[in-house]
Design a protein around this motif. Structure first.
Motif, mmCIF file in Angstrom:
data_model
loop_
_atom_site.group_PDB
_atom_site.id
_atom_site.type_symbol
_atom_site.label_atom_id
_atom_site.label_comp_id
_atom_site.label_asym_id
_atom_site.label_seq_id
_atom_site.Cartn_x
_atom_site.Cartn_y
_atom_site.Cartn_z
ATOM 1 N N HIS A 27 54.712 28.892 51.122
ATOM 2 C CA HIS A 27 54.555 29.805 49.688
ATOM 3 C C HIS A 27 53.086 30.026 49.653
ATOM 4 O O HIS A 27 52.235 29.137 49.909
ATOM 5 C CB HIS A 27 55.272 29.114 48.616
ATOM 6 C CG HIS A 27 56.829 29.113 48.762
ATOM 7 N ND1 HIS A 27 57.541 29.838 48.502
ATOM 8 C CD2 HIS A 27 57.298 27.987 49.139
ATOM 9 C CE1 HIS A 27 58.664 29.840 48.552
ATOM 10 N NE2 HIS A 27 58.819 28.298 48.875
ATOM 11 N N GLU A 28 52.882 31.537 49.198
ATOM 12 C CA GLU A 28 51.405 31.904 49.008
ATOM 13 C C GLU A 28 51.838 33.079 47.941
ATOM 14 O O GLU A 28 52.861 33.546 48.058
ATOM 15 C CB GLU A 28 50.959 32.363 50.368
ATOM 16 C CG GLU A 28 49.351 32.456 50.352
ATOM 17 C CD GLU A 28 48.578 31.367 49.750
ATOM 18 O OE1 GLU A 28 48.435 31.354 48.509
ATOM 19 O OE2 GLU A 28 48.156 30.731 50.601
ATOM 20 N N GLY A 29 50.578 33.295 47.440
ATOM 21 C CA GLY A 29 50.547 34.291 46.263
ATOM 22 C C GLY A 29 51.309 34.001 45.376
ATOM 23 O O GLY A 29 51.839 32.999 44.798
ATOM 24 N N LEU A 30 52.342 35.223 44.914
ATOM 25 C CA LEU A 30 53.279 34.830 44.008
ATOM 26 C C LEU A 30 54.765 35.081 44.558
ATOM 27 O O LEU A 30 55.233 36.181 44.806
ATOM 28 C CB LEU A 30 53.077 36.075 42.768
ATOM 29 C CG LEU A 30 54.001 35.837 41.733
ATOM 30 C CD1 LEU A 30 53.383 34.785 40.474
ATOM 31 C CD2 LEU A 30 53.836 37.303 40.752
ATOM 32 N N LEU A 52 45.102 33.335 59.636
ATOM 33 C CA LEU A 52 45.819 34.491 60.315
ATOM 34 C C LEU A 52 47.544 34.045 59.474
ATOM 35 O O LEU A 52 47.758 33.253 59.452
ATOM 36 C CB LEU A 52 46.142 34.344 61.789
ATOM 37 C CG LEU A 52 47.107 35.478 62.334
ATOM 38 C CD1 LEU A 52 46.951 36.701 62.265
ATOM 39 C CD2 LEU A 52 47.376 34.888 63.720
ATOM 40 N N ASP A 53 47.866 35.025 58.635
ATOM 41 C CA ASP A 53 48.984 34.846 58.066
ATOM 42 C C ASP A 53 50.125 36.108 58.564
ATOM 43 O O ASP A 53 49.845 37.100 58.682
ATOM 44 C CB ASP A 53 49.094 35.008 56.613
ATOM 45 C CG ASP A 53 48.560 33.911 55.923
ATOM 46 O OD1 ASP A 53 48.447 32.667 56.622
ATOM 47 O OD2 ASP A 53 48.310 34.102 54.575
ATOM 48 N N GLU A 54 51.370 35.431 58.950
ATOM 49 C CA GLU A 54 52.323 36.368 59.394
ATOM 50 C C GLU A 54 53.354 36.193 57.985
ATOM 51 O O GLU A 54 53.726 35.402 57.692
ATOM 52 C CB GLU A 54 53.386 35.781 60.406
ATOM 53 C CG GLU A 54 54.525 37.031 60.615
ATOM 54 C CD GLU A 54 55.525 36.364 61.811
ATOM 55 O OE1 GLU A 54 55.155 35.347 62.327
ATOM 56 O OE2 GLU A 54 56.562 37.100 62.172
ATOM 57 N N LEU A 125 44.771 39.155 59.023
ATOM 58 C CA LEU A 125 43.743 38.167 59.588
ATOM 59 C C LEU A 125 42.593 38.371 58.738
ATOM 60 O O LEU A 125 42.211 39.382 58.351
ATOM 61 C CB LEU A 125 43.627 38.737 61.075
ATOM 62 C CG LEU A 125 42.437 38.373 61.821
ATOM 63 C CD1 LEU A 125 42.882 36.744 62.322
ATOM 64 C CD2 LEU A 125 42.225 39.136 62.862
ATOM 65 N N TRP A 126 41.739 37.185 58.506
ATOM 66 C CA TRP A 126 40.700 37.211 57.956
ATOM 67 C C TRP A 126 39.528 36.858 58.774
ATOM 68 O O TRP A 126 39.758 35.846 59.602
ATOM 69 C CB TRP A 126 40.695 36.023 56.819
ATOM 70 C CG TRP A 126 41.521 36.382 55.913
ATOM 71 C CD1 TRP A 126 42.628 37.175 55.277
ATOM 72 C CD2 TRP A 126 41.346 35.459 54.458
ATOM 73 N NE1 TRP A 126 43.189 37.244 54.487
ATOM 74 C CE2 TRP A 126 42.579 36.127 53.487
ATOM 75 C CE3 TRP A 126 41.022 34.482 53.868
ATOM 76 C CZ2 TRP A 126 42.959 35.657 52.346
ATOM 77 C CZ3 TRP A 126 41.383 33.904 52.681
ATOM 78 C CH2 TRP A 126 42.080 34.506 51.787
ATOM 79 N N ILE A 127 38.698 37.606 58.965
ATOM 80 C CA ILE A 127 37.351 37.774 59.953
ATOM 81 C C ILE A 127 36.311 37.483 59.275
ATOM 82 O O ILE A 127 36.058 38.120 58.417
ATOM 83 C CB ILE A 127 37.314 38.984 60.465
ATOM 84 C CG1 ILE A 127 38.644 39.402 61.356
ATOM 85 C CG2 ILE A 127 36.301 38.773 61.861
ATOM 86 C CD1 ILE A 127 38.544 40.869 62.203
ATOM 87 N N PHE A 261 35.842 28.701 49.278
ATOM 88 C CA PHE A 261 36.530 28.376 48.167
ATOM 89 C C PHE A 261 37.678 29.312 47.829
ATOM 90 O O PHE A 261 37.358 30.493 47.333
ATOM 91 C CB PHE A 261 35.491 28.184 47.022
ATOM 92 C CG PHE A 261 36.228 27.915 45.619
ATOM 93 C CD1 PHE A 261 36.828 26.622 45.330
ATOM 94 C CD2 PHE A 261 36.496 28.752 44.619
ATOM 95 C CE1 PHE A 261 37.314 26.314 44.412
ATOM 96 C CE2 PHE A 261 36.937 28.271 43.511
ATOM 97 C CZ PHE A 261 37.475 27.052 43.245
ATOM 98 N N GLY A 262 38.911 29.189 48.337
ATOM 99 C CA GLY A 262 39.805 30.070 48.271
ATOM 100 C C GLY A 262 39.429 31.448 48.941
ATOM 101 O O GLY A 262 39.277 31.385 49.976
ATOM 102 N N PRO A 263 39.430 32.453 48.200
ATOM 103 C CA PRO A 263 38.906 33.857 48.616
ATOM 104 C C PRO A 263 37.555 34.079 48.786
ATOM 105 O O PRO A 263 37.138 35.336 48.851
ATOM 106 C CB PRO A 263 39.920 34.451 47.720
ATOM 107 C CG PRO A 263 39.645 33.907 46.072
ATOM 108 C CD PRO A 263 39.835 32.634 46.941
HETATM 109 C C1 FJE Z 1 44.704 35.197 48.820
HETATM 110 C C2 FJE Z 1 46.496 33.373 47.854
HETATM 111 C C3 FJE Z 1 46.737 34.634 48.392
HETATM 112 N N1 FJE Z 1 47.792 35.791 52.624
HETATM 113 N N2 FJE Z 1 48.712 37.895 53.712
HETATM 114 C C4 FJE Z 1 45.063 33.028 47.580
HETATM 115 F F1 FJE Z 1 48.002 34.698 48.728
HETATM 116 C C5 FJE Z 1 45.981 35.461 48.971
HETATM 117 C C6 FJE Z 1 46.573 36.588 49.542
HETATM 118 C C7 FJE Z 1 47.003 36.809 51.145
HETATM 119 C C8 FJE Z 1 47.697 37.736 51.452
HETATM 120 C C9 FJE Z 1 47.972 39.189 51.185
HETATM 121 C C10 FJE Z 1 48.608 39.840 52.267
HETATM 122 CL CL1 FJE Z 1 48.981 41.505 51.767
HETATM 123 C C11 FJE Z 1 49.163 39.262 53.353
HETATM 124 C C12 FJE Z 1 47.874 36.909 52.623
HETATM 125 C C13 FJE Z 1 47.189 35.519 51.659
HETATM 126 O O1 FJE Z 1 46.230 37.853 49.181
HETATM 127 F F2 FJE Z 1 43.724 36.215 49.137
HETATM 128 C C14 FJE Z 1 44.200 34.041 47.927
HETATM 129 N N3 FJE Z 1 42.739 33.974 47.920
#
Ligand code: FJE
Ligand code: FE
Length: 302
Positions: A27-30, A52-54, A125-127, A261-263
């Motif tokens: 689980h991630e986000g909402l 890298l998130d799918e 993908l976060w670079i 730290f997170g984002p």
């Molecule tokens: C984020 C939690 C999050 N993976 N894949 C904390 F969910 C996110 C976040 C994402 C995200 C968004 C998309 Cl569209 C696709 C994702 C994590 O937005 F940035 C933090 N810091």
């Protein structure tokens, strides 16, 4: 030239697979579900790649208002569509095959939410950005599916998100030198793709089964991440009876210290403390966050 197909070896030192991970759903986000491969506990960082998130998201789940600083996010849609809105009023919707390359730089606050019924799928993908680029002005590069550079040859189709393949180039500017290729190989196809020798590179399998690195290695199926060792390129075989789809991503390692730290991704703890301070006080790039909430967030009734 005779028998070119068999004897012509494009690569001197093909890269081999050195690690393999299955990305399981979490689980991630909402309420969103992501298969995280890079950025999970066992693989915190694969320089310059942070995450890298799918993702697989069905409304009302999503990624409501949140900040970023110090890196880039690349969102590549596979199915359905997503709307993004940021604190500067930049807003748009991307659908299957579309791409958003966002340089967060000194600061972005945005929401990323489903724009359609059903399940939205894609890759994010976060670079990382080098210390001298972490505080640059935010920038977007957006490409619609119909404008993504494509090439087809010998049973191989490539969509060139960043970099170059089969003589076709992407218009995307990568602040941290990066290549991002979406390959589909027909049954029987064999690929040789150069990758700069000093770069880190990985594969993420989306569909089907492939043989990566060495012709004798065992096949790899969807949702697996493969880290590649050193060499000048990659060899892939589709020995199955179905199409094989995967991404090949490479980047020049930054070789810098990292504090996350997170984002927020910076080089030192002091810079992270400063970033939290900037965010909480709406300064140094976060000014517009003071009075902003996304429309999707405003329409949530609570
Ligand atoms: C984020 C939690 C999050 N993976 N894949 C904390 F969910 C996110 C976040 C994402 C995200 C968004 C998309 Cl569209 C696709 C994702 C994590 O937005 F940035 C933090 N810091
Ligand atoms: Fe985001």
């Amino acid at each position: 030239m005779h028998d070119q197909k068999e004897s012509c070896n494009l690569l001197k030192e093909p890269r081999l697979v050195v690690r393999k991970f299955l990305a399981r759903p979490q689980h991630e986000g909402l309420g969103a579900i992501v298969r995280r491969s890079i950025g999970r506990f066992e693989l915190k960082y694969f320089d310059p790649f942070l995450v890298l998130d799918e993702f697989s998201v069905t409304a009302p789940a999503g990624f409501p208002d949140h900040p970023h600083r110090g890196f880039e996010t690349v969102t590549y849609m596979l199915q359905g569509s997503f709307t993004h809105e940021d604190f500067e009023g930049h807003k748009g919707t991307i659908g299957a095959g579309d791409l958003q390359w966002m340089t967060a730089g000194r600061g972005i606050v945005h929401s990323e939410m489903p724009a359609a019924q059903g399940t939205q799928k894609g890759l994010q993908l976060w670079i990382n950005l080098s210390s001298k680029h972490k505080m640059i002005e935010p920038r977007y590069q957006e490409i619609l599916s119909k404008d993504v550079a494509e090439a087809i040859k010998d049973g191989i189709k490539v969509r060139v998100i960043a970099g170059e393949a089969l003589g076709t180039k992407s218009p995307i500017y990568t602040r941290t030198p990066t290549m991002y290729l979406d390959f589909t190989l027909k049954p029987g196809a064999h690929l040789q793709q150069p990758v700069p020798i000093s770069w880190n590179a990985f594969i993420y399998v989306l569909e089907g089964e492939g043989i990566f690195g060495n012709t004798k290695s065992s096949p790899t199926a969807a949702h697996h991440l493969l880290l590649l060792g050193t060499g000048d390129g990659l060899e892939v075989w589709n020995k199955s009876s179905k199409p094989l789809r995967f991404i090949l991503v490479g980047g020049e390692p930054l070789g810098e210290p990292l504090v996350q730290f997170g984002p927020f991704v910076m080089n030192t703890q002091e810079e992270i403390d400063q970033t939290i301070d900037d965010f909480e006080n709406y300064v140094n790039g976060f000014e517009k966050a003071r009075h902003w909430r996304s429309e999707s967030n405003l329409s949530l009734d609570y």
